[in-house]
Design a protein around this motif. Structure first.
Motif: not given
Length: 187
Positions: A98-117, A137-140
C-alpha cells in the motif's frame, strides 16, 4: 502530451523488456516531456497477522530497499536502452504494502511569472515554515492542487488526447498554413 496509444506502446515496451523477476506486476508508466517513470509492484514481506503497524511499516521499507539494491543493475541497463530509444530519462518506483516509493527522479525547473498577490501566497508559505523557498512553496501548491483535482485533471488529459487524435486525422497543417485567402495586391 503523449497519446493513450503512445503510452500503451511505451508500457508494452517496458513490459516486454523488463526481466520477469523484476516486478510482480507493472503498475504504471507515466511520461512527460522530460521523463518516463516506471512503477511496479513488489511482493509484500510475509508477516504474522498480529504484528504492530511499526513493524509492518519497517518490513515494507526494508523490502523496498532490498528490491532497489537487488535490481539496480538490470534497471540501469533497461533505463539506458529506453533513454536511447525514447530520448527521455527513466525513473523508477515501486508499490509495496500500500506504499508507493519513487527512487531518484527528475526535478525539472519550471519558470513562471507571478503577480504580487500570487507571490504573497508563496511568501506566506515560506514565512509559515511550510516551504523553504518560493520554489518549494510553488511545488507544494502544485502537489496540493494535484491531490484535490485528480478527477478533473484526468478528464482534461483525456480531452487533450481526443484533440490530438482529431488533429492527426485532419488535413496536412503545412498545406493549410501555406494557403492564402486574400488578394496579395493592394490595388
Amino acid at each position: 502530451m503523449i497519446t493513450k496509444e503512445q503510452n500503451e506502446k511505451l508500457r508494452g515496451w517496458f513490459t516486454g523488456r523488463l526481466p520477469d523477476d523484476v516486478f510482480e506486476s507493472l503498475v504504471e508508466v507515466v511520461v512527460d516531456r522530460e521523463e518516463i517513470t516506471v512503477i511496479g509492484r513488489v511482493p509484500e514481506p510475509r508477516l504474522a497477522e498480529d504484528v504492530s503497524a511499526a513493524e509492518r511499516e519497517a518490513a515494507v521499507r526494508g523490502r523496498i530497499q532490498e528490491f532497489r539494491e537487488r535490481t539496480r543493475e538490470s534497471r540501469i541497463e533497461v533505463a539506458r536502452e529506453a533513454e536511447h530509444r525514447f530520448g527521455k530519462k527513466v525513473s523508477w518506483g515501486v508499490e509495496c504494502g500500500g506504499e508507493r516509493t519513487l527512487f531518484t527522479h527528475v526535478a525539472a525547473p519550471v519558470m513562471t511569472r507571478l503577480r504580487q498577490p500570487e507571490r504573497q501566497v508563496l511568501d506566506t508559505l515560506v514565512a509559515g515554515g511550510v516551504a523553504r523557498s518560493r520554489s518549494d512553496a510553488l511545488a507544494w501548491c502544485v502537489r496540493l492542487v494535484q491531490r484535490h483535482t485528480d478527477d478533473w485533471l484526468a478528464e482534461l488529459r483525456e480531452s487533450l488526447e481526443h484533440v490530438q487524435r482529431v488533429r492527426a486525422q485532419g488535413p496536412d497543417t503545412e498545406e493549410v498554413a501555406g494557403s492564402s485567402t486574400g488578394d496579395a495586391e493592394d490595388g
